[in-house]
Design a protein around this motif. Structure first.
Motif, PDB file in Angstrom:
ATOM      1  N   PHE A 100       0.839  -1.203   0.000  1.00 10.47           N
ATOM      2  CA  PHE A 100       0.000   0.000   0.000  1.00 10.47           C
ATOM      3  C   PHE A 100       0.876   1.256   0.000  1.00 10.47           C
ATOM      4  O   PHE A 100       1.792   1.388   0.809  1.00 10.47           O
ATOM      5  N   GLU A 101       0.570   2.170  -0.914  1.00  9.65           N
ATOM      6  CA  GLU A 101       1.320   3.423  -0.999  1.00  9.65           C
ATOM      7  C   GLU A 101       0.963   4.375   0.139  1.00  9.65           C
ATOM      8  O   GLU A 101       1.813   5.127   0.619  1.00  9.65           O
ATOM      9  N   VAL A 102      -0.303   4.372   0.544  1.00 10.56           N
ATOM     10  CA  VAL A 102      -0.763   5.259   1.610  1.00 10.56           C
ATOM     11  C   VAL A 102      -1.724   4.500   2.514  1.00 10.56           C
ATOM     12  O   VAL A 102      -2.146   3.383   2.197  1.00 10.56           O
ATOM     13  N   TRP A 103      -2.079   5.108   3.623  1.00  8.98           N
ATOM     14  CA  TRP A 103      -3.081   4.544   4.535  1.00  8.98           C
ATOM     15  C   TRP A 103      -4.379   4.332   3.772  1.00  8.98           C
ATOM     16  O   TRP A 103      -4.736   5.123   2.909  1.00  8.98           O
ATOM     17  N   LYS A 104      -5.077   3.256   4.087  1.00  7.58           N
ATOM     18  CA  LYS A 104      -6.257   2.883   3.304  1.00  7.58           C
ATOM     19  C   LYS A 104      -7.305   3.989   3.225  1.00  7.58           C
ATOM     20  O   LYS A 104      -7.977   4.158   2.210  1.00  7.58           O
ATOM     21  N   PRO A 142       6.257  -1.606   2.352  1.00  8.37           N
ATOM     22  CA  PRO A 142       7.082  -2.268   1.343  1.00  8.37           C
ATOM     23  C   PRO A 142       6.292  -2.487   0.055  1.00  8.37           C
ATOM     24  O   PRO A 142       5.155  -2.965   0.090  1.00  8.37           O
ATOM     25  N   LEU A 143       6.904  -2.144  -1.088  1.00  9.40           N
ATOM     26  CA  LEU A 143       6.171  -2.175  -2.356  1.00  9.40           C
ATOM     27  C   LEU A 143       6.772  -3.136  -3.380  1.00  9.40           C
ATOM     28  O   LEU A 143       6.154  -3.381  -4.422  1.00  9.40           O
ATOM     29  N   LEU A 175       5.003  -8.311  -1.432  1.00  6.44           N
ATOM     30  CA  LEU A 175       5.172  -9.696  -0.992  1.00  6.44           C
ATOM     31  C   LEU A 175       6.490  -9.908  -0.260  1.00  6.44           C
ATOM     32  O   LEU A 175       6.602 -10.789   0.590  1.00  6.44           O
ATOM     33  N   VAL A 176       7.503  -9.111  -0.620  1.00  4.96           N
ATOM     34  CA  VAL A 176       8.811  -9.271   0.034  1.00  4.96           C
ATOM     35  C   VAL A 176       9.201  -7.971   0.734  1.00  4.96           C
ATOM     36  O   VAL A 176       8.826  -6.880   0.304  1.00  4.96           O
ATOM     37  N   ASP A 177       9.939  -8.114   1.813  1.00  4.32           N
ATOM     38  CA  ASP A 177      10.358  -6.955   2.615  1.00  4.32           C
ATOM     39  C   ASP A 177      11.692  -6.424   2.088  1.00  4.32           C
ATOM     40  O   ASP A 177      12.747  -6.620   2.697  1.00  4.32           O
TER      41      ASP A 177
END
Length: 393
Positions: A99-103, A148-149, A154-156
């Motif tokens: 997620f780029e920003v808070w939902k 994390p994008l 899926l990966v950190d």
């Protein structure tokens, strides 16, 4: 655009300080229009714009609660001087993986709120551009960091990994504090975060507390989950003083002090990840971070991130986002969901419980909700509660 947004963030914080000072300057007490009436302890008033008192300065959530306490001289500000410097409130959110920003900062069409502007400029407070975390700010002076994008979260890895957020976010926050507050006195950092972002937030909070002890830090963690193959503080962290329960009938409890403890803290644990069918029981993809010393623990039967969008209802009052830190300290469990078709439809109701009642409720929830693949999650929650009640009774 990005450079201007960063400058706007800093200038806005200074403008807030100047405006607040002007309201109290030369007065023996706050003007009536600033102090205003106390809000009734009612869900019909607090949390809704039409019910806001002047003391809240137009804010509905946790920020409004703090301003109300300051302006009405209650809570932490009871007995403060009439000309006391007003609190500088800095609000930070860190999104979960992917997620780029808070939902709640996204529009119905899933685009990012136009009030947010990118601030990860070529040189973000001394951070090399390639590793400046993807981040945003609005004209309220709030900062928002992406989770994390890489590979859709899926990966950190990448510039918004847990490690890089923990390294790069503190200097951004510290350099946004106006010179009038540089020692941290009367600065309140309100930080809320979800999933891997919540893991990063716990480390960030402790780093900031160590570097600026006078700053008040409020931490809200929504289901902190580091992901597999993690270690250290990412899987086990103390945000406050806590007590290790004694082992066996004759075992003695042991008190543990935390030098960099945050001032207010709430961790929300979901009993089911919602992804149990996608993994084997021993992989622990969604095993949560063990958080010691939180002042509030909320355990919900909801899936990963329960309560993040709709919040919780306690004593007919809604607590959403960082405002869960306005709840009385304690351990809470959800007891039902509101389904009246109104604006609070879908909000989970919670109750504060004693140790015996909580453990019985937890066992019942386990029997109907927790899948084998979430067994490690259940064990973390149970141990956290045992520790909480060992300290708080």
């Amino acid at each position: 655009m990005a450079n201007k947004a960063l400058e706007a963030l800093k200038k806005n914080l200074q403008a807030k300080l100047d405006q607040a000072r002007k309201a109290t300057e030369g007065a023996t007490s706050l003007p009536e229009g600033v102090q205003g009436p106390l809000l009734p302890n009612s869900g019909n008033a607090r949390g809704k714009k039409e019910g806001l008192a002047h003391a809240r300065e137009g804010h509905a959530g946790r920020r409004g609660d703090i301003l109300e306490a300051f302006n009405n001289k209650t809570g932490d500000y009871k007995g403060r001087a009439d000309n006391a410097k007003p609190p500088l409130l800095i609000k930070v959110s860190i999104a979960g993986s992917g997620f780029e920003v808070w939902k709640t900062h996204k529009n119905a069409d899933k685009t990012i709120d136009t009030e947010l502007a990118r601030i990860d400029v070529p040189k973000l407070d001394g951070i090399v551009s390639d590793w400046a975390p993807q981040s945003y700010a609005n004209d309220k002076g709030d900062a928002s960091f992406s989770g994390p994008l890489v590979a859709g979260g899926l990966v950190d890895q990448g510039k918004n990994s847990i490690d890089n957020l923990a390294k790069t976010v503190p200097p951004v926050i510290l350099k946004a504090i106006p010179k009038d507050y540089k020692d941290g006195s009367n600065v309140v950092l309100i930080i809320k975060a979800h999933s891997r972002g919540a893991v990063a937030a716990s480390i960030i909070s402790k780093k900031l507390k160590s570097s600026m002890p006078k700053m008040k830090i409020e931490l809200t963690q929504f289901d902190p989950v580091p992901g597999p193959s993690q270690r250290g503080k990412k899987v086990d962290i103390a945000v406050g003083d806590y007590t290790k329960p004694g082992k066996g009938k004759k075992g003695k409890a042991k008190d543990v002090k935390t030098s960099d403890a945050v001032d207010e803290s709430t961790v929300i644990y979901s009993m089911g990840s919602g992804y149990a069918k996608l993994k084997k029981a021993d992989l622990g993809f969604f095993t949560p971070q063990r958080v010691h010393g939180a002042k509030r623990i909320i355990v919900s039967g909801q899936n990963h991130g329960g309560g993040l969008l709709k919040g919780f209802m306690y004593n007919k009052e809604k607590f959403k986002g960082a405002r869960v830190n306005s709840l009385p300290p304690g351990a809470y469990h959800d007891v039902g969901v509101i389904s009246d078709g109104g604006e609070d439809d879908g909000v989970m109701q919670i109750e504060k419980m004693t140790k015996d009642d909580f453990m019985a409720k937890l066992a019942f929830t386990d029997s109907i909700k927790v899948a084998d693949a979430d067994r490690k999650r259940y064990d973390i929650v149970r141990k956290s509660l045992e520790e909480f009640f060992a300290k708080n009774g």
